[in-house]
Design an enzyme around this catalytic site. Structure first.
Site, PDB file in Angstrom:
ATOM      1  N   HIS A 216      -8.662   1.559   1.150  1.00 39.57           N
ATOM      2  CA  HIS A 216      -7.379   2.071   0.858  1.00 39.57           C
ATOM      3  C   HIS A 216      -7.390   3.388   0.377  1.00 39.57           C
ATOM      4  O   HIS A 216      -8.566   3.994  -0.029  1.00 39.57           O
ATOM      5  CB  HIS A 216      -6.919   1.132  -0.387  1.00 39.57           C
ATOM      6  CG  HIS A 216      -6.743  -0.152  -0.372  1.00 39.57           C
ATOM      7  ND1 HIS A 216      -7.850  -1.044  -0.502  1.00 39.57           N
ATOM      8  CD2 HIS A 216      -5.955  -0.990  -0.228  1.00 39.57           C
ATOM      9  CE1 HIS A 216      -7.810  -2.312  -0.377  1.00 39.57           C
ATOM     10  NE2 HIS A 216      -6.395  -2.458  -0.453  1.00 39.57           N
TER      11      HIS A 216
ATOM     12  N   ASP B  44      -8.963   3.885  -3.024  1.00 37.42           N
ATOM     13  CA  ASP B  44     -10.294   3.616  -3.111  1.00 37.42           C
ATOM     14  C   ASP B  44     -11.301   5.111  -3.074  1.00 37.42           C
ATOM     15  O   ASP B  44     -12.014   5.199  -3.567  1.00 37.42           O
ATOM     16  CB  ASP B  44     -10.711   2.756  -1.973  1.00 37.42           C
ATOM     17  CG  ASP B  44     -10.187   1.384  -2.039  1.00 37.42           C
ATOM     18  OD1 ASP B  44      -9.650   1.147  -2.821  1.00 37.42           O
ATOM     19  OD2 ASP B  44     -10.169   1.101  -0.937  1.00 37.42           O
TER      20      ASP B  44
HETATM   21  C1  XLS Z   1      -6.327  -8.990  -1.799  1.00 38.54           C
HETATM   22  C2  XLS Z   1      -6.265  -8.451  -0.250  1.00 38.54           C
HETATM   23  C3  XLS Z   1      -6.596  -6.733  -0.075  1.00 38.54           C
HETATM   24  C4  XLS Z   1      -6.418  -6.450   1.265  1.00 38.54           C
HETATM   25  C5  XLS Z   1      -6.145  -5.136   1.456  1.00 38.54           C
HETATM   26  O1  XLS Z   1      -6.310  -9.952  -2.190  1.00 38.54           O
HETATM   27  O2  XLS Z   1      -7.025  -9.472   0.360  1.00 38.54           O
HETATM   28  O3  XLS Z   1      -8.049  -6.697  -0.549  1.00 38.54           O
HETATM   29  O4  XLS Z   1      -7.345  -7.042   2.200  1.00 38.54           O
HETATM   30  O5  XLS Z   1      -5.130  -4.647   0.834  1.00 38.54           O
END
Ligand code: XLS
Ligand code: NI
Ligand code: NI
Length: 434
Positions: free
Chosen positions: A98, A101
């Site tokens: 993301h 991140d």
């Molecule tokens: C949250 C989601 C997130 C997505 C990406 O539960 O799994 O990590 O994979 O935003």
């Protein structure tokens, strides 16, 4: 080089070894005519491995990483160095991230975008120097308090516009880094109470937002796949992207079923009261299967604990569905998984991924054997064999009417006799492979 993982050498396939290495994952081994690495297409998730601090509702950070809190660009770069060191040690072909991140948020949208672009420059260098490819990029539209009441579904149109600017920046970077997919997980796209919520309005906003994303993909010539990641609860009580069936209905309503596919996560399937293989099989049947997040939940606690996979029969049944769907095209196996909060050491991060890769490799091999032997599929085909008859086919063909079918049924004096579903025998058969 970050120095963080210095004590650990790159892992190799070492089936009989005891030290760090792969016992089952052998990237070059041919399974069903294809290299194992090309089947599984592993990706490390940046957020859990390099951002998450080990907190829980009762206590904060347990991990002590040299790049924490990564609130400056310098620390963000140190984090990137460590991340690419882990990727190299594991030999994974992909990673995912993301925006949130990889760079600290700036004071304005423009500064946030510039920072993202600068980190993407660093990623591009590291990727060109033998680093992994980008499986998918995505925007974090859920952590900051501005998204408290939703991103695309927010009652405030300024949040919709802010989200659009954020997603544009993330799609641009994903495109520039040759990402193979772009993911939208609607973390805050849902509601807490109907007393303040207009569901119809919010769904229309979400459908519109997704259409804008698809239009933008075509405008910039992004060839990757747009993926929606369903999840039923957490963080909002009622999430709009509940599960595969629900997302399919949403895509159909907004005319996006040929543009968008799904990223299906095992833990989310469990939260929705389904098995992972159910969600995968349904997506494949509906023609919207895309990619997977291979991380499971704790079966007792009832929330999204994002644990590394460690159950071979479960992964075998999942990859069986993936293989039956024709395997991954742009998708792959992302470990959207985090360590347990007591797992403090650099080795823990390496071994968690290595073990997960081994579990997936065993699952894939078991799934391939099941498919090659064809015994399960033979049993399944036999069960529906009567549908191959001309009269049966005619009932499904255009022109059939309820009247004509009913008349024929009466004329034939039908009295259908139940046939065993043979569940236990099929379960016994599966146990011979896993
Ligand atoms: C949250 C989601 C997130 C997505 C990406 O539960 O799994 O990590 O994979 O935003
Ligand atoms: Ni999740
Ligand atoms: Ni996920």
């Amino acid at each position: 080089m970050s120095g963080y993982f210095d004590a650990i050498a790159p892992l190799a396939y070492d089936p009989d070894g005891d030290g760090p290495g792969f016992r089952h994952y052998n990237p070059d081994e041919i399974v069903l005519g294809k290299r194992m690495e090309d089947h599984l297409r592993f990706a490390v998730a940046y957020w859990h491995s390099f951002v998450w601090e080990g907190g829980d509702p009762f206590g904060g950070r347990t991990f002590d990483r040299p790049w924490f809190p990564a609130d400056t660009m310098e620390l963000a770069r140190a984090r990137a160095d460590a991340a690419f060191d882990l990727f190299r040690i594991l030999g994974v072909p992909y990673f995912c991230f993301h925006d949130h991140d990889v760079r600290p948020e700036g004071a304005s949208l423009t500064e946030s975008r510039d920072r993202l672009n600068r980190i993407a420059d660093l990623f591009a260098e590291k990727m060109a120097a033998g680093g992994p490819k980008l499986l998918w990029g995505t925007a974090n539209l859920f952590s900051n308090r501005r998204y408290m009441s939703g991103a695309a579904t927010n009652p405030d149109p300024d949040v919709f516009a802010y989200s659009a600017a954020t997603v544009r920046a993330c799609m641009d970077v994903t495109h520039r880094l040759n990402g193979e997919n772009y993911v939208l997980w609607g973390g805050r796209e849902g509601y807490e109470t109907l007393l303040n919520t207009d569901i119809g309005q919010e769904l229309d906003q979400m459908g519109r937002f997704l259409s804008l994303v698809v239009d933008y993909k075509h405008k910039i010539g992004f060839k990757g796949t747009i993926l929606i990641e369903p999840k039923p609860q957490e963080p909002t009580k009622h999430q709009y992207d509940y599960d595969v069936g629900n997302v399919y209905g949403f895509l159909r309503r907004y005319g996006l079923e040929n543009e968008v596919r799904l990223n299906i996560e095992q833990g989310h399937a469990i939260l929705a009261g389904h098995t992972f293989e159910h969600e995968l099989a349904l997506a494949a049947a509906l023609g919207i299967f895309g990619s997977i997040d291979m991380n499971r939940n704790d079966y007792q606690s009832g929330w999204d604990t994002d644990q590394f996979p460690n159950n071979v029969p479960e992964t075998a049944l999942a990859y069986y569905e993936v293989l039956k769907a024709g395997g991954f095209t742009t998708g792959g196996t992302n470990f959207d998984a985090k360590l347990r909060r007591q797992s403090l050491d650099p080795e823990d991060l390496v071994m968690a991924h290595a073990g997960a890769m081994d579990v997936c490799a065993r699952g894939l091999k078991a799934a391939a054997r099941m498919l090659e032997d064809d015994r399960l599929e033979t049993a399944r085909r036999d069960r529906y064999a009567a549908w191959q008859g001309a009269e049966a086919q005619a009932m499904l063909a255009p022109g059939a009417t309820l009247d004509a079918i009913a008349d024929a049924a009466e004329a034939r004096g039908l009295d259908p006799q139940p046939v065993s579903g043979r569940q236990e025998r099929l379960e016994n058969l599966v146990n011979r492979y896993v």
